[in-house]
Design an enzyme around this catalytic site. Structure first.
Site, PDB file in Angstrom:
ATOM      1  N   ARG A  54      -0.876   4.397  17.516  1.00  0.00           N
ATOM      2  CA  ARG A  54      -2.021   3.909  16.740  1.00  0.00           C
ATOM      3  C   ARG A  54      -2.560   2.617  17.366  1.00  0.00           C
ATOM      4  O   ARG A  54      -2.298   2.328  18.525  1.00  0.00           O
ATOM      5  CB  ARG A  54      -1.582   3.736  15.277  1.00  0.00           C
ATOM      6  CG  ARG A  54      -1.102   5.063  14.679  1.00  0.00           C
ATOM      7  CD  ARG A  54      -0.661   4.919  13.246  1.00  0.00           C
ATOM      8  NE  ARG A  54      -1.778   4.563  12.384  1.00  0.00           N
ATOM      9  CZ  ARG A  54      -1.637   4.168  11.110  1.00  0.00           C
ATOM     10  NH1 ARG A  54      -0.424   4.090  10.577  1.00  0.00           N
ATOM     11  NH2 ARG A  54      -2.694   3.859  10.390  1.00  0.00           N
ATOM     12  N   ASP A  66      12.622 -13.137   9.370  1.00  0.00           N
ATOM     13  CA  ASP A  66      13.661 -14.159   9.161  1.00  0.00           C
ATOM     14  C   ASP A  66      14.626 -13.746   8.045  1.00  0.00           C
ATOM     15  O   ASP A  66      15.836 -13.992   8.140  1.00  0.00           O
ATOM     16  CB  ASP A  66      13.026 -15.509   8.800  1.00  0.00           C
ATOM     17  CG  ASP A  66      12.528 -16.260  10.033  1.00  0.00           C
ATOM     18  OD1 ASP A  66      12.790 -15.800  11.170  1.00  0.00           O
ATOM     19  OD2 ASP A  66      11.880 -17.313   9.859  1.00  0.00           O
ATOM     20  N   ARG A 105      -0.500  -2.528  15.752  1.00  0.00           N
ATOM     21  CA  ARG A 105       0.656  -1.913  15.087  1.00  0.00           C
ATOM     22  C   ARG A 105       1.853  -1.758  16.034  1.00  0.00           C
ATOM     23  O   ARG A 105       2.916  -1.296  15.645  1.00  0.00           O
ATOM     24  CB  ARG A 105       0.285  -0.545  14.511  1.00  0.00           C
ATOM     25  CG  ARG A 105      -0.745  -0.604  13.411  1.00  0.00           C
ATOM     26  CD  ARG A 105      -0.988   0.763  12.789  1.00  0.00           C
ATOM     27  NE  ARG A 105      -2.302   0.813  12.187  1.00  0.00           N
ATOM     28  CZ  ARG A 105      -2.594   0.406  10.951  1.00  0.00           C
ATOM     29  NH1 ARG A 105      -1.646  -0.064  10.167  1.00  0.00           N
ATOM     30  NH2 ARG A 105      -3.820   0.479  10.482  1.00  0.00           N
ATOM     31  N   ASN A 160       0.806  -1.234   0.000  1.00  0.00           N
ATOM     32  CA  ASN A 160       0.000   0.000   0.000  1.00  0.00           C
ATOM     33  C   ASN A 160       0.834   1.277   0.000  1.00  0.00           C
ATOM     34  O   ASN A 160       0.270   2.366  -0.123  1.00  0.00           O
ATOM     35  CB  ASN A 160      -1.002   0.017   1.172  1.00  0.00           C
ATOM     36  CG  ASN A 160      -1.932  -1.177   1.133  1.00  0.00           C
ATOM     37  OD1 ASN A 160      -2.576  -1.410   0.106  1.00  0.00           O
ATOM     38  ND2 ASN A 160      -1.983  -1.965   2.192  1.00  0.00           N
ATOM     39  N   GLU A 173      14.647  -0.203  10.165  1.00  0.00           N
ATOM     40  CA  GLU A 173      13.190  -0.246  10.020  1.00  0.00           C
ATOM     41  C   GLU A 173      12.646   1.182  10.117  1.00  0.00           C
ATOM     42  O   GLU A 173      13.048   1.941  11.000  1.00  0.00           O
ATOM     43  CB  GLU A 173      12.569  -1.098  11.136  1.00  0.00           C
ATOM     44  CG  GLU A 173      11.056  -1.127  11.073  1.00  0.00           C
ATOM     45  CD  GLU A 173      10.422  -1.901  12.242  1.00  0.00           C
ATOM     46  OE1 GLU A 173      11.151  -2.292  13.180  1.00  0.00           O
ATOM     47  OE2 GLU A 173       9.202  -2.094  12.202  1.00  0.00           O
ATOM     48  N   TYR A 222      -0.470   9.839   6.262  1.00  0.00           N
ATOM     49  CA  TYR A 222       0.738   9.611   5.466  1.00  0.00           C
ATOM     50  C   TYR A 222       1.169  10.802   4.599  1.00  0.00           C
ATOM     51  O   TYR A 222       2.182  10.729   3.924  1.00  0.00           O
ATOM     52  CB  TYR A 222       0.538   8.363   4.582  1.00  0.00           C
ATOM     53  CG  TYR A 222       0.265   7.114   5.393  1.00  0.00           C
ATOM     54  CD1 TYR A 222       1.233   6.592   6.246  1.00  0.00           C
ATOM     55  CD2 TYR A 222      -0.970   6.469   5.333  1.00  0.00           C
ATOM     56  CE1 TYR A 222       0.985   5.460   7.012  1.00  0.00           C
ATOM     57  CE2 TYR A 222      -1.230   5.334   6.084  1.00  0.00           C
ATOM     58  CZ  TYR A 222      -0.250   4.835   6.923  1.00  0.00           C
ATOM     59  OH  TYR A 222      -0.494   3.717   7.682  1.00  0.00           O
ATOM     60  N   HIS A 274       9.045   3.722   9.745  1.00  0.00           N
ATOM     61  CA  HIS A 274       7.609   3.927   9.545  1.00  0.00           C
ATOM     62  C   HIS A 274       7.333   5.419   9.435  1.00  0.00           C
ATOM     63  O   HIS A 274       7.967   6.221  10.135  1.00  0.00           O
ATOM     64  CB  HIS A 274       6.791   3.336  10.693  1.00  0.00           C
ATOM     65  CG  HIS A 274       6.929   1.858  10.796  1.00  0.00           C
ATOM     66  ND1 HIS A 274       6.277   0.989   9.948  1.00  0.00           N
ATOM     67  CD2 HIS A 274       7.687   1.096  11.611  1.00  0.00           C
ATOM     68  CE1 HIS A 274       6.620  -0.259  10.262  1.00  0.00           C
ATOM     69  NE2 HIS A 274       7.484  -0.223  11.264  1.00  0.00           N
ATOM     70  N   ILE A 275       6.392   5.746   8.594  1.00  0.00           N
ATOM     71  CA  ILE A 275       6.014   7.146   8.397  1.00  0.00           C
ATOM     72  C   ILE A 275       5.270   7.649   9.633  1.00  0.00           C
ATOM     73  O   ILE A 275       5.532   8.733  10.146  1.00  0.00           O
ATOM     74  CB  ILE A 275       5.135   7.264   7.132  1.00  0.00           C
ATOM     75  CG1 ILE A 275       5.951   6.829   5.903  1.00  0.00           C
ATOM     76  CG2 ILE A 275       4.589   8.677   6.965  1.00  0.00           C
ATOM     77  CD1 ILE A 275       5.110   6.513   4.684  1.00  0.00           C
ATOM     78  N   SER A 276       4.338   6.842  10.096  1.00  0.00           N
ATOM     79  CA  SER A 276       3.528   7.223  11.259  1.00  0.00           C
ATOM     80  C   SER A 276       4.163   6.676  12.543  1.00  0.00           C
ATOM     81  O   SER A 276       4.999   5.764  12.485  1.00  0.00           O
ATOM     82  CB  SER A 276       2.106   6.673  11.101  1.00  0.00           C
ATOM     83  OG  SER A 276       2.131   5.263  11.078  1.00  0.00           O
ATOM     84  N   HIS A 288       3.962  -6.072  11.036  1.00  0.00           N
ATOM     85  CA  HIS A 288       3.226  -6.556  12.205  1.00  0.00           C
ATOM     86  C   HIS A 288       2.845  -8.032  12.100  1.00  0.00           C
ATOM     87  O   HIS A 288       2.313  -8.592  13.055  1.00  0.00           O
ATOM     88  CB  HIS A 288       1.952  -5.719  12.383  1.00  0.00           C
ATOM     89  CG  HIS A 288       2.172  -4.244  12.197  1.00  0.00           C
ATOM     90  ND1 HIS A 288       3.087  -3.536  12.949  1.00  0.00           N
ATOM     91  CD2 HIS A 288       1.633  -3.344  11.329  1.00  0.00           C
ATOM     92  CE1 HIS A 288       3.082  -2.271  12.558  1.00  0.00           C
ATOM     93  NE2 HIS A 288       2.214  -2.131  11.575  1.00  0.00           N
TER      94      HIS A 288
END
Ligand code: DQA
Length: 138
Positions: A104, A84, A108, A10, A95, A22, A97-99, A77
């Site tokens: 949230r 792995d 999440r 997405n 890692e 976003y 994330h935008i949010s 998630h």
């Protein structure tokens, strides 16, 4: 220095999708700005909505690239397989994330990537990707 941004499901809809969370900038536009800002970095981008394709890409680049910036989106998630894959490779993974996923829904808050990532950056909008890139450049 070879760095790849890998985006999960997405995230091809950035700019259109849930703009209140976003933002309204398509990823391609943000990505070209980032490329221009860091000309010394060989920066590439891969996006897929398919879990196995993300795993294939992580395996493909994970023994030769200097770093991977991974936003596995919803798969963060749920995907033991992506966790792995990150564990199996040699390239360091950040890692992203935008949010702020911790602000949230509870589902999440769990990530299969965080325990095997070099670091985690979240909640700074698209700037999260740049902060990750900067940490590799530094
Ligand atoms: C996301 C957060 C995930 O929970 C969500 O499923 C996404 C995007 C983020 O960048 O904020 O698709 O990874």
């Amino acid at each position: 220095m070879k760095i790849i941004i890998i985006n999960g499901p997405n995230l091809n809809l950035l700019g259109k999708r849930e703009q209140n969370i976003y933002g309204d900038l398509p990823f391609e536009e943000f990505f070209s700005t980032l490329q221009n800002k860091y000309p010394s970095v060989e920066l590439s981008h891969f996006q897929s909505n398919i879990e196995g394709e993300l795993i294939d890409k992580i395996q493909e680049v994970g023994f030769s690239y200097d770093g991977i910036i991974l936003n596995a989106a919803a798969y963060s998630h749920t995907s033991v397989g992506i966790g792995d894959a990150v564990k199996a490779i040699e390239s360091p993974v950040i890692e992203v994330h935008i949010s702020n996923t911790f602000a949230r829904e509870e589902f999440r808050h769990q990530s299969y990537i965080s325990p095997v990532a070099k670091g985690v950056i979240l909640g700074f909008g698209l700037h999260s990707y740049e902060l990750a890139l900067q940490s590799f450049v530094d």
